[in-house]
Design an enzyme around this catalytic site. Structure first.
Site, PDB file in Angstrom:
ATOM      1  N   GLY A 134      57.934 -77.241  11.795  1.00  0.00           N
ATOM      2  CA  GLY A 134      57.188 -77.335  13.035  1.00  0.00           C
ATOM      3  C   GLY A 134      56.150 -76.251  13.224  1.00  0.00           C
ATOM      4  CG  ASP A 139      42.983 -80.813   7.709  1.00  0.00           C
ATOM      5  OD1 ASP A 139      42.878 -79.578   7.835  1.00  0.00           O
ATOM      6  OD2 ASP A 139      42.866 -81.398   6.614  1.00  0.00           O
TER       7      ASP A 139
END
Length: 304
Positions: A221, A248
Site C-alpha cells: 500500500g 503512475d
C-alpha cells in the site's frame, strides 16, 4: 481546466507477453503491445479513463517521437510536445506468469536551445488552464538534476500546484521547488534519503520543502506524510498481474484528489485502488475499472 502532465523522456512502450522467458534461448511471444509511454503519459491515460481533462507535454524527436505523438492522437489524448533533434527512446517490457522484466533506453540527448524552447512552451501551457502539473519519470541526457525543481518553481509562480514522481538526484533536488506532493516508491525513497523507514524518509523530504510525501510500497500500500496528518493505506489482498504503471495510476489518483480538494484519507484510498487496478491489466496506463470499484472501499486507512 486540465491536469498537465510532463514527460521529458517519452517513449514508445513495447510489451511482450510470453509463457516463460528463456534468457539463453528462443522465446515465442504470445502478444505484442506498442504504444506511447513514459510515466507522465501513463498518468494522463488513467486520468482520461476517469473522465478528467488532460494535456500532455514534454519532449519528442525523430521517427519514434512521431509514432508516440500519432498514438496519442489516435487515443484522443491532447498533447503539445516540444521537438528535439535526436530520436525518442523505446522501452521493452517482457511479462510472464513469473514476473516482468523491463529494458529502458536512456533517451535522446537534449541541447540548450531545445531546453529553452520547451520552457517557453511549458510557461505558456501553465497559464492557459492548467489546474495542476504532474512531472514524472526520468530525465533525458543533457538536463540537470535540479530540472524538476525548476519546473515546480515555475509552476508555483503561475499559481499551479505540482506533483513529482522521480528517482535519484532529480528526486533529491525536487523539494527545493516546493512541490505540493512528492510520490517516490520505497526503493526510490531509500536512495534519496538513505533510510528504509518510509515515515522517517517522507518526513525528511517534507522538511526539505515538499508539501506532502506519499510513498508507494507495492502490495503493502501507501504511506503518506502530509500537512493534515500521517496515514498508511493497506491493501485488503494482493492483486496479481503486471506492476508496470501501478505507481503512475496512483499518481493519477493523487492528482485528482489535489485538484478536487478531497480529504487525504479519501485521496489515498483512491490512489491505492487505482494502483491495484493498474496491476490487474497487461499494459501500463490501463486500469481495470471493476477492480478499482471493488477494492477501493476495502482499503484500510490507518493514522500514525
Amino acid at each position: 481546466m486540465t491536469i498537465l502532465t510532463v514527460t521529458l523522456n517519452a517513449a514508445l512502450d513495447v510489451t511482450y507477453e510470453v509463457e516463460g522467458a528463456d534468457w539463453n534461448g528462443v522465446n515465442r511471444v504470445g502478444a505484442v503491445h506498442r504504444r506511447a509511454g513514459g510515466k507522465g503519459v501513463n498518468v494522463a491515460r488513467v486520468l482520461a479513463a476517469l473522465g478528467h481533462p488532460v494535456l500532455l507535454t514534454g519532449l519528442t524527436g525523430g521517427p519514434t517521437g512521431a509514432l508516440i505523438e500519432a498514438d496519442l492522437t489516435a487515443a484522443g489524448l491532447p498533447h503539445s510536445f516540444s521537438p528535439v533533434h535526436a530520436a525518442s527512446r523505446t522501452t521493452l517490457a517482457v511479462t510472464s506468469s513469473t514476473g516482468t522484466a523491463l529494458f529502458n533506453e536512456s533517451g535522446p540527448a537534449v541541447d540548450a536551445t531545445e531546453v529553452t524552447a520547451f520552457l517557453e512552451r511549458y510557461d505558456r501551457l501553465l497559464r492557459t488552464g492548467a489546474e495542476a502539473v504532474v512531472i514524472s519519470g526520468s530525465l533525458p541526457p543533457g538536463l540537470s538534476a535540479d530540472f524538476y525543481a525548476s519546473l515546480c518553481s515555475r509552476a508555483g509562480e503561475a499559481g499551479v500546484p505540482t506533483i513529482v514522481d522521480a528517482d535519484g538526484e532529480p528526486l533529491r533536488h525536487a523539494p527545493g521547488g516546493r512541490p505540493a506532493i512528492l510520490k517516490p516508491n520505497a526503493e526510490e525513497l531509500t536512495r534519496a534519503v538513505g533510510t528504509m523507514d518510509a515515515v522517517a524518509g517522507a518526513r525528511a523530504l517534507r522538511t526539505a520543502g515538499a508539501g506532502a510525501v506519499v510513498v508507494s510500497r507495492g502490495a503493502d500500500g501507501l504511506v503518506a506524510v502530509t500537512p493534515d496528518g500521517e496515514w498508511t493505506a493497506r491493501m485488503p489482498y494482493p492483486v496479481a498481474g503486471n506492476p508496470t504503471g501501478a505507481g503512475d495510476a496512483s499518481v493519477a489518483g493523487l492528482a485528482l484528489g489535489l485538484v478536487q480538494g478531497t480529504p487525504w484519507p479519501t485521496r489515498l484510498r483512491t490512489a491505492a485502488a487505482l494502483g491495484a487496478a493498474a496491476v490487474a491489466t497487461h499494459v501500463a496506463g490501463d486500469i481495470d475499472h471493476q477492480v478499482f470499484e471493488s477494492i477501493r472501499d476495502q482499503i484500510q486507512i490507518t493514522p500514525h
